[in-house]
Motif scaffolding. Structure first.
Motif, PDB file in Angstrom:
ATOM      1  N   ASP D  50       0.804  -1.223   0.000  1.00  0.00           N
ATOM      2  CA  ASP D  50       0.000   0.000   0.000  1.00  0.00           C
ATOM      3  C   ASP D  50       0.838   1.275   0.000  1.00  0.00           C
ATOM      4  OD1 ASP D  50      -2.312  -1.352  -0.108  1.00  0.00           O
ATOM      5  OD2 ASP D  50      -3.152  -0.549   1.736  1.00  0.00           O
TER       6      ASP D  50
ATOM      7  N   GLY E   7      -2.972   7.209 -15.501  1.00  0.00           N
ATOM      8  CA  GLY E   7      -2.695   6.418 -14.302  1.00  0.00           C
ATOM      9  C   GLY E   7      -2.081   5.075 -14.619  1.00  0.00           C
ATOM     10  N   ILE E  48      -0.947   5.687  -8.246  1.00  0.00           N
ATOM     11  CA  ILE E  48      -0.641   6.406  -7.014  1.00  0.00           C
ATOM     12  C   ILE E  48      -0.882   5.451  -5.848  1.00  0.00           C
ATOM     13  CG2 ILE E  48      -1.220   8.400  -5.573  1.00  0.00           C
ATOM     14  CD1 ILE E  48      -0.083   9.203  -8.276  1.00  0.00           C
ATOM     15  N   SER E  49       0.150   5.175  -5.055  1.00  0.00           N
ATOM     16  CA  SER E  49      -0.029   4.275  -3.907  1.00  0.00           C
ATOM     17  C   SER E  49      -0.823   4.983  -2.817  1.00  0.00           C
ATOM     18  CB  SER E  49       1.327   3.825  -3.359  1.00  0.00           C
ATOM     19  OG  SER E  49       1.893   4.857  -2.591  1.00  0.00           O
ATOM     20  N   ASP E  50      -1.226   4.216  -1.804  1.00  0.00           N
ATOM     21  CA  ASP E  50      -2.089   4.747  -0.752  1.00  0.00           C
ATOM     22  C   ASP E  50      -1.497   5.959  -0.037  1.00  0.00           C
ATOM     23  OD1 ASP E  50      -4.029   2.983  -1.264  1.00  0.00           O
ATOM     24  OD2 ASP E  50      -4.106   2.094   0.715  1.00  0.00           O
ATOM     25  N   ASP E  51      -0.175   6.061  -0.001  1.00  0.00           N
ATOM     26  CA  ASP E  51       0.384   7.242   0.658  1.00  0.00           C
ATOM     27  C   ASP E  51       0.958   8.240  -0.359  1.00  0.00           C
ATOM     28  OD1 ASP E  51       2.509   5.701   0.000  1.00  0.00           O
ATOM     29  OD2 ASP E  51       3.540   5.920   1.903  1.00  0.00           O
ATOM     30  N   GLY E  52       0.379   8.198  -1.555  1.00  0.00           N
ATOM     31  CA  GLY E  52       0.611   9.290  -2.478  1.00  0.00           C
ATOM     32  C   GLY E  52       1.884   9.201  -3.322  1.00  0.00           C
ATOM     33  N   VAL E  55       3.851   4.863  -8.421  1.00  0.00           N
ATOM     34  CA  VAL E  55       4.489   3.580  -8.669  1.00  0.00           C
ATOM     35  C   VAL E  55       4.435   3.313 -10.170  1.00  0.00           C
ATOM     36  CG1 VAL E  55       4.448   1.121  -8.142  1.00  0.00           C
ATOM     37  CG2 VAL E  55       3.698   2.769  -6.426  1.00  0.00           C
TER      38      VAL E  55
ATOM     39  N   SER F  49      -4.762  11.481  -0.434  1.00  0.00           N
ATOM     40  CA  SER F  49      -4.317  10.098  -0.280  1.00  0.00           C
ATOM     41  C   SER F  49      -4.643   9.610   1.128  1.00  0.00           C
ATOM     42  CB  SER F  49      -2.821   9.986  -0.537  1.00  0.00           C
ATOM     43  OG  SER F  49      -2.102  10.455   0.584  1.00  0.00           O
ATOM     44  N   ASP F  50      -4.474   8.298   1.337  1.00  0.00           N
ATOM     45  CA  ASP F  50      -4.854   7.695   2.615  1.00  0.00           C
ATOM     46  C   ASP F  50      -4.156   8.322   3.814  1.00  0.00           C
ATOM     47  OD1 ASP F  50      -6.603   6.023   1.466  1.00  0.00           O
ATOM     48  OD2 ASP F  50      -5.685   4.176   2.138  1.00  0.00           O
ATOM     49  N   ASP F  51      -2.976   8.875   3.621  1.00  0.00           N
ATOM     50  CA  ASP F  51      -2.334   9.512   4.778  1.00  0.00           C
ATOM     51  C   ASP F  51      -2.374  11.037   4.678  1.00  0.00           C
ATOM     52  OD1 ASP F  51      -0.536   9.684   2.756  1.00  0.00           O
ATOM     53  OD2 ASP F  51       1.182   9.054   3.931  1.00  0.00           O
ATOM     54  N   VAL F  55      -2.865  14.766  -3.739  1.00  0.00           N
ATOM     55  CA  VAL F  55      -2.254  14.276  -4.966  1.00  0.00           C
ATOM     56  C   VAL F  55      -2.919  14.990  -6.141  1.00  0.00           C
ATOM     57  CG1 VAL F  55      -1.766  12.240  -6.363  1.00  0.00           C
ATOM     58  CG2 VAL F  55      -1.884  12.037  -3.878  1.00  0.00           C
ATOM     59  N   GLU F  58      -3.814  14.434 -12.985  1.00  0.00           N
ATOM     60  CA  GLU F  58      -2.941  14.308 -14.148  1.00  0.00           C
ATOM     61  C   GLU F  58      -3.446  15.180 -15.301  1.00  0.00           C
ATOM     62  OE1 GLU F  58      -2.210   9.891 -14.452  1.00  0.00           O
ATOM     63  OE2 GLU F  58      -1.087  10.563 -16.208  1.00  0.00           O
TER      64      GLU F  58
END
Lengths: 96, 96, 96, 96, 96, 96, 96
Positions: D50, E7, E48-52, E55, F49-51, F55, F58
């Motif tokens: 994640d 994406g 975009i991974s969960d913490d922004g 990837v 984002s999750d944290d 973000v 695009e």
């Protein structure tokens, strides 16, 4: 006797018609999800976030709140109806 | 013999009618999700949070708790009914 | 021949009626989800948490465990029934 | 010709009856989800966690594995049946 | 004219029967989910991974890939059929 | 009058047949999910984002994009049809 | 009397036909999900992100917004219809 809700749960006492906010909120009969007024009696410690931190609740004992009518679990406490709901199900805090 | 629940699970012994909190909680027949009173016998180590930290449980052995009636898995232990529930299914801690 | 379960999986050997905990757990016929007793034969390395850390399992080879009867995948190993379950499906560790 | 599975996928060649582990695993006809034996031909780079870290797979080319019979996607490679499965669907590594 | 997928999306041109890997992959008629061969034309910036974090994708323009037949969205580009799929739907990279 | 989409939403003006990419994309009648061409009018600040990090999107105002025909919410703006879609529903950026 | 929405909720007062943006947005009858114009009366503190940070809302009291017609919970406040919606259900901010 004391009830301490767990986690993000909140113990709410539904308000009687007389106690309801004056000149205030009237819940329409047509509303799909009918909110109800109640008073917070006690609250849990809070919710554990995904990385293990404790996030305290926004509501506190004594707050007058609006919550979804069909939320939570009913219990009778000293002969009076109460509800244990998740904070998630509380829509707003009402101040007169 | 000792039962150690795994993770965020809790071993609960349902309370008999006589043992229930006096003058206290009466569970209405009309409640959709009926909560029940029980005593915590033993608890798991806790839940692993999303980033791998152990989050200890809020309840501990000896606590009197309210939990959802249809939660968990029934087992008979030394001839008595017990229940293994997730802490998630415990609504509140009751103190007399 | 050796079976190494992957990730958070556990290889369990169901216990025969004779081997079951004495004076101990009797599983009621009425239980919706019937737990069963078994012995852990081997365990996976653990679960990968959301941020990529390995979280070791709580159970280990030799543990006597309670698990959900309908969990996992049955395999026959050297002529005997075994089960590969996720640790998630193990309810508790039993100590005599 | 070379097949490189993407991400957490694994290319597996199902084992014929003769190649199967001797004296070993017999899969019962009654098992709901029937596991099957196969040999890992090639594996993906791993799963992105994640927070964007690459987590390498546990299985590697050459491993003999147990996997769910109805998992994955069948392809014919040089005239022989193969399967592309997610590592998630692999139950265990088998060592003779 | 240039198509830049967004994406984690990938623009794929399905391969004609003649272009397909020689002596190679034959897709069985019985396969539930039929994979198809195609050539990657262009790829998105990544997921975009969960913490922004961004990837990057594993596949790149020019790669020959296997993907699920019913995945993605068909478009006609300069008179030829193309497909926009998520990288998630690509099973493997094929090298002759 | 100005419309600022919220979060990861994008305001798109569908392109008329005449404005569409020349010699370019023809959307087949048989496509299950039909993509459509449009021009980005304005974009939201981005996704949280999750944290809790922002973000950025695009796509930007002026981009010609392909999006799913049945995505989003239609609004009429100064007499012309527009659409508010999530960036998630935009398949690709088209450059002539 | 004051209503403070909880978390990521927003109190919105639907706009009458006369108050609506001039020469502006006409919502087509055919739109599946009909957006509606309203004015933000008060907003919650924000959303708690997955790792426990508070993320403030994008909208603020006084903003004219577009939101999904069937979103949220209706309440009557001082005799007038209001709506408590999640910010998630607000499509865009409208500026004249």
């Amino acid at each position: 006797m004391q009830i301490t809700p767990l986690g993000d749960r909140v113990l709410v006492k539904p308000l009687d018609a007389e106690e309801k906010t004056k000149g205030g909120i009237i819940l329409p009969d047509t509303a799909k999800e009918k909110p109800q007024e109640g008073k917070v009696v006690s609250v849990g410690k809070g919710k554990i976030s995904d990385d293990g931190k404790l996030v305290a609740l926004e509501v506190k004992a004594g707050d007058k709140v609006l919550y979804g009518k069909y939320s939570g679990t009913e219990i009778k406490l000293n002969g009076e109806d109460h509800l244990i709901v998740r904070e998630e199900d509380i829509l707003a805090i009402v101040k007169d």
